[in-house]
Design an enzyme around this catalytic site. Sequence first.
Site, PDB file in Angstrom:
ATOM      1  N   GLU A  94       0.833  -1.202   0.000  1.00 57.64           N
ATOM      2  CA  GLU A  94       0.000   0.000   0.000  1.00 57.64           C
ATOM      3  C   GLU A  94       0.869   1.255   0.000  1.00 57.64           C
ATOM      4  O   GLU A  94       0.581   2.236  -0.691  1.00 57.64           O
ATOM      5  CB  GLU A  94      -0.913  -0.016   1.240  1.00 57.64           C
ATOM      6  CG  GLU A  94      -2.170   0.804   1.107  1.00 57.64           C
ATOM      7  CD  GLU A  94      -3.133   0.549   2.272  1.00 57.64           C
ATOM      8  OE1 GLU A  94      -3.834  -0.475   2.226  1.00 57.64           O
ATOM      9  OE2 GLU A  94      -3.140   1.344   3.218  1.00 57.64           O
TER      10      GLU A  94
ATOM     11  N   CYS B 224      -9.855  -0.776  14.903  1.00 58.30           N
ATOM     12  CA  CYS B 224     -10.119  -2.189  15.204  1.00 58.30           C
ATOM     13  C   CYS B 224     -10.237  -2.463  16.704  1.00 58.30           C
ATOM     14  O   CYS B 224     -10.900  -3.421  17.102  1.00 58.30           O
ATOM     15  CB  CYS B 224      -9.012  -3.058  14.623  1.00 58.30           C
ATOM     16  SG  CYS B 224      -8.863  -2.856  12.840  1.00 58.30           S
TER      17      CYS B 224
ATOM     18  N   GLU C 201       2.280   1.736  -3.369  1.00 55.46           N
ATOM     19  CA  GLU C 201       1.214   2.237  -4.250  1.00 55.46           C
ATOM     20  C   GLU C 201       0.996   3.736  -4.030  1.00 55.46           C
ATOM     21  O   GLU C 201       0.857   4.509  -4.983  1.00 55.46           O
ATOM     22  CB  GLU C 201      -0.090   1.458  -3.995  1.00 55.46           C
ATOM     23  CG  GLU C 201      -1.190   1.788  -4.992  1.00 55.46           C
ATOM     24  CD  GLU C 201      -2.527   1.144  -4.639  1.00 55.46           C
ATOM     25  OE1 GLU C 201      -2.550   0.250  -3.773  1.00 55.46           O
ATOM     26  OE2 GLU C 201      -3.539   1.552  -5.227  1.00 55.46           O
TER      27      GLU C 201
ATOM     28  N   GLU D 268     -13.643 -13.510  -4.735  1.00 55.84           N
ATOM     29  CA  GLU D 268     -12.320 -13.222  -5.314  1.00 55.84           C
ATOM     30  C   GLU D 268     -11.180 -13.654  -4.394  1.00 55.84           C
ATOM     31  O   GLU D 268     -10.025 -13.684  -4.817  1.00 55.84           O
ATOM     32  CB  GLU D 268     -12.194 -11.725  -5.645  1.00 55.84           C
ATOM     33  CG  GLU D 268     -12.300 -10.766  -4.478  1.00 55.84           C
ATOM     34  CD  GLU D 268     -13.731 -10.285  -4.181  1.00 55.84           C
ATOM     35  OE1 GLU D 268     -14.684 -11.052  -4.470  1.00 55.84           O
ATOM     36  OE2 GLU D 268     -13.885  -9.172  -3.653  1.00 55.84           O
TER      37      GLU D 268
ATOM     38  N   SER E 103      -6.916   2.206  -2.249  1.00 59.46           N
ATOM     39  CA  SER E 103      -5.778   1.355  -2.616  1.00 59.46           C
ATOM     40  C   SER E 103      -6.310  -0.003  -3.062  1.00 59.46           C
ATOM     41  O   SER E 103      -7.333  -0.479  -2.562  1.00 59.46           O
ATOM     42  CB  SER E 103      -4.877   1.185  -1.391  1.00 59.46           C
ATOM     43  OG  SER E 103      -4.052   0.051  -1.564  1.00 59.46           O
TER      44      SER E 103
ATOM     45  N   CYS F 171      -7.886  -1.637   4.248  1.00 61.61           N
ATOM     46  CA  CYS F 171      -7.719  -2.827   5.105  1.00 61.61           C
ATOM     47  C   CYS F 171      -8.999  -3.257   5.771  1.00 61.61           C
ATOM     48  O   CYS F 171      -9.073  -4.336   6.336  1.00 61.61           O
ATOM     49  CB  CYS F 171      -6.736  -2.573   6.239  1.00 61.61           C
ATOM     50  SG  CYS F 171      -5.524  -1.376   5.898  1.00 61.61           S
TER      51      CYS F 171
ATOM     52  N   LYS G   6     -14.983  -9.346   8.988  1.00 66.24           N
ATOM     53  CA  LYS G   6     -13.961 -10.258   8.465  1.00 66.24           C
ATOM     54  C   LYS G   6     -14.572 -11.615   8.126  1.00 66.24           C
ATOM     55  O   LYS G   6     -14.096 -12.311   7.238  1.00 66.24           O
ATOM     56  CB  LYS G   6     -12.844 -10.449   9.509  1.00 66.24           C
ATOM     57  CG  LYS G   6     -11.988  -9.208   9.716  1.00 66.24           C
ATOM     58  CD  LYS G   6     -11.043  -8.965   8.559  1.00 66.24           C
ATOM     59  CE  LYS G   6     -10.246  -7.682   8.759  1.00 66.24           C
ATOM     60  NZ  LYS G   6      -9.532  -7.277   7.544  1.00 66.24           N
TER      61      LYS G   6
ATOM     62  N   GLU H   3     -15.767 -11.008   4.836  1.00 68.76           N
ATOM     63  CA  GLU H   3     -14.675 -10.767   3.878  1.00 68.76           C
ATOM     64  C   GLU H   3     -14.100 -12.080   3.362  1.00 68.76           C
ATOM     65  O   GLU H   3     -13.832 -12.232   2.169  1.00 68.76           O
ATOM     66  CB  GLU H   3     -13.573  -9.924   4.520  1.00 68.76           C
ATOM     67  CG  GLU H   3     -12.506  -9.486   3.523  1.00 68.76           C
ATOM     68  CD  GLU H   3     -11.329  -8.788   4.184  1.00 68.76           C
ATOM     69  OE1 GLU H   3     -10.843  -7.791   3.645  1.00 68.76           O
ATOM     70  OE2 GLU H   3     -10.884  -9.249   5.255  1.00 68.76           O
TER      71      GLU H   3
END
Lengths: 130, 597, 591
Positions: free
Chosen positions: C284, C514, C287, C377, C330, C310, C369, C372
């Site tokens: 990241e 978090c 990037e 993908e 990102s 994230c 999560k 996720e």
Amino acid sequence: MTKIKTLADLKKMKEEVRSKITLREQGDNPEDRVQVKVAMATCGIASGAKDVMDFMVGAFNKRGIDAVVTQTGCMGYCYAEPTVEVTVPGKEPVVFGYVDVKKADEIIEKYIKKGILLEGIIPVNYQTIE
Amino acid sequence: MSNYKMHLLVCSGTGCHASESDQLLINLQNEIALRDLADDVQVIGTGCFGFCEKGPIVKVIPDNTFYTEVKSADVTEIVAEHVIKGRKVERLLYKDPVTKEHVTDSKHMGFYQKQLRIALRNCGFINPENIDEYIGRDGYAALGKVLLEMTPEEAIKEVMDSGLRGRGGGGFPTGLKWQITREVQADQKYVVCNADEGDPGAFMDRSILEGDPHSVLEAMAICGYCIGASKGLVYIRAEYPLAIERLKTAIKQSIEYGLLGDDILGSGFNFDIELRYGAGAFVCGEETALIHSMEGERGEPTFKPPFPSVSGYLGKPTNVNNVETFANIPVIFNKGAKWFSGIGTEKSKGTKVFALAGKINNVGLIEVPMGTTLREVIFEIGGGIKGGKKFKAVQTGGPSGGCLTEKHLDTPIDFDNLLASGSMMGSGGMIVMDEDDCMVAVAKFFLSFTVDESCGKCTPCRIGNKRLYEMLEAITKGKATVEDLDKMQNLSNVIKDTSLCGLGQTSPNPVLSTMNNFYDEYLAHVVDHKCPSSQCKDLLRYEVIEENCVGCTACARNCPVNCISGERRQVHYIDQSLCIKCGECFERCKFDAIAVN
Amino acid sequence: MNKIKVNIDNTIVEVDPGTTILQAARQIDIDIPTLCYMHLGDMGIEHKPGGCRICVVEVKGRRNLAPACATECTEGMEIETHNIRVLNARKTVMELILSDHPSECLLCAKAGNCDLQTTAIKMGIREIPYQGEQSTYKEDTSPAIIRDMDKCIMCRRCETMCNEVQTVGVLSAINRGFMSVTAPAFERNLDHSECTYCGQCVAVCPTGALTEVDHTNQVIRHLADPNKVVVVQTAPAVRAALGEEFGLKPGTLVTGKLVAALRRLGFDYVFDTDFAADLTIMEEGTELLERLNKYLSGDKDVKLPMLTSCCPGWVNFFEYHFPDMLDIPSTARSPQQMFGAIAKNYFAEKINVKRENLVVVSIMPCVAKKYECTREEFSVNGNPDVDFALSTRELANLIKRANINFNKLNDEDFDRPLGESTGAGVIFGATGGVIEAAIRTAYEVQTGKKLEKVDFEQLRGLEGIRSAKVDFDGLELSIGIAHGLGNARKLLDDIRQGKSQYHAIEIMACPGGCIGGGGQPLHHGDSSILKARQRAIYEEDANKPIRKSHENPYIIQLYEEYLGKPLGERSHQLLHTSYFDKSKKLIEIEE
């Protein structure tokens, strides 16, 4: 419509309208017209006041009677809807209850034309303010 | 063509009918015919004069003579004296209870002063779709006077001095509300008219909006001037299409005349009014819920303070008044606070509109000065109980109110008296009950309304009312115990004590007041498993009276659940465990052989 | 400002104007019970609908009882908080709530951690005198959150979190009266709504009405399977909060005990998501620099600011609400998914285990999560990179079930290679941490100079939206930070309108980042707990010998052995992703 721009305008207008209404209230003038008021609140309409009003407007035209039919609000006699107030020139206003088309026809033919009172008169039971 | 010179009106209402007015009518007609007066005098029956207490009534037109308690024996004298000789029969004339004098012209009778129309002054008198007629009846004169001759402070003082209190139910002093809203500083304020009339059986606001919409618009503009608002909103339920139409017409006409809009009557004051439609949720009559609904939020109340006067619509100071409250405002300015405060009781001024409903002869809309007694309203104006039955109770204040009984009949109606009697003014619904009504069922009916209309926000109203309803249901099914009655009492008190808004705080009133006044009836259900008014189906017991039963089988053939057995020409028998108490057997039996216990 | 004097239970207390009775009582240690009330002080969130009526008190001169949470003190007010009238009312209200609540505490996920249960115990409720019909609703299971609205008490904390704090707008009260409940519009299921699975509703739900999907039993089954190699990764925020589940003071770091417990539970390799966080910084951060340098050299096709990616709740949020801006975040995957991809490719290869036989479990402070790792993908031929994501709460439950005396465990170390991390990886757990970690690396890469002071205090804190300028040796970088999706929305709206001045923005869906995640031990609205966790995170960072991601020797090794270079071909394949426009998903479902 013209705008009412000042208080004086408003007062002038009130006097104009009032004189019309006073005529209606007292009805001394023999050339004056018959005034009919149909109570057209929800309760009246629900029990058929619209048909009565339509009928009366049509009947006065056909029968050549010079009368003014107007709608008005709830007179409070919900138990006797539709109610119609009739003011024949020179007489006290009379309220008829349970007026359907047949009764309306009777009112025109008997009360308005001949001055015969009919059953179903509702005595006015309130005072109102001037 | 006959042209009558005189009319004799005989009251043929139910009340007078019960006191044999039809016989009177026939006797009068015969007497007139006998004396060959039929071409000159017409005798007819009319609707109820609303004065059943003194019935039968005979009214003579044109001199407006009002004879009370007329008996058939009086017929000859009336015809001989009054009709023929033109002399009034003194002894039959209405006697004024105060002056003890006979009243010769009914226009001067106290009875006709029992109703005084202020809020309804134009209803049934003017054409609501013609602004000219409103103006002809002093319309917008109050607005002109306030805008051009008074400061907002003076105008608010006038409203305060009038003693007008909110007609929506709470009875908060209107002038004070205006003043509080005026004192809050803000760049924008709002005037809101609460037309979310929701009490079962109440329709005074609708009638005012349908019959005299301009009076409300005028009052809102006055209020706007007083509190410093340029924007008015009418929150009206979408189920009132006619009222909405008439309001729209009225607003359009007022704008065309320049009586709404910018620079009204050259005063520099601007005021616009818009309509907002509610979906008919009862709780949206509560002002904070109403405001949330207007904002597009869920229609539920929030805790006060902050009051809408401080933070209301879109967070701006907002003055919410009810339709009937507004309808009184122009009159106060036209006739003066002093005149207005001369009507009513010490703490409740002016009049109140009531919607009379239930077991009463003259169901309808009435307006009486505060301080009128329930007895006058029910028996004189309302024409008494239908079918000559016995009066049992009257429910005022809708689902938030309580049931009042015989002992309250002579209580002068005002905000404080009704509250002290365990009911409330509410918006003015008045439902009359007779001896056939079961008070437990009545309480259940009102509570079912609250359960349906609760917004669900606070625990006591959401769950408490539901539980209360379930207990009432258990009582009407004979499944409750005396202990449950104590629980209901406690639960009702806690719901009142802890609910968030007025809806919950008043919802147990029908239960508490019926428990207070008709505890015996509750006990009868609970202990004896009997409904004294035979209204609670589940407590009924249909039984065959053996000696009357001829075994025709009519009952058995028509029983929808086939719980009646018996051979032809033999006594029949009803299986109680299967009976659904539909009453079909009772209806079908031609031999009076079915008993209902 | 003038103080106001009030009398509470015969004690005079002086308070500032605007103080509620509840707050005033707490000043003198009178603990009026509450249920619907919620106060997240530092986030400026005070939820006081006055709905439950548990906190009612008697105010002299008032007709009815007043809710302490919503009633402001006025001068001379006399308040009684526990007279017979109050106690009876409070008890009756509690009995009513319980009469419409399933009495299945023994089977409930929230048992022992349920505000309703605690309050009922405190009030000594022994029977429910008002029995009757219970309101029941269909159960709704989504990939991350279970809604069992039979247990809803209409406190509507979830509604405040979902609408006011997160501006997601999925949960709101529907129906009326007895059947009112909080639900997505038209009582649809969550996975047919715009829910981001941030889990803030779960975090504040006082009962078992909203819980995370429980994956512990599947994990136990895999642990018991001799054919499976089970790898575990633990997110940074877990170590700062797990101790609370075992009675330790909030803010107690339990990293070593956590590792020891996981090993005892039977995980074959105990790794650290912090390692993947370092990897994230490599990707990241690179990037960001690439985009920044292109931008500075005048490339008009490059979009700035760059947003971090994230947080899966956040990713969902912009996929639903800002589908026109999918090219701004990102493309780097989250640390959890980077870890999964590296574990199932690089590590599986390294220990010579087939992908199908390697099970990756993650311990996350998060419920999103769970969702996720089900995203298509992130799987290969139906085999997900991360098999199960357990919340911090679920892990605590596993440890308790395994008879492990957590507090007595000796500290142990993570396994190598995927267990080694730097201080930069650790601070991912707190709001501002990702961007701080990125700057530590980006600075050195961009300027070629060594960063002397690695602590960027200006990026830390609990304010909802923060901004800071960082000097990159003459180049001033403008950084924005937002936590809580409502705050994120504000920054996003600015970007949409072309008003944003930032080069890079860090966004975390949960208030506090978090550490305040939807899968963490319940903080019951006590923001001092969040602060303690935050302190712990920065403490762990300060104690780490290496504090910059690019200095992590195993990261260096990973690039040398396997990935090549950041943003290289393999990285692109394994560590980056693309986003989808979900705004039309609901319309499709509708049809």
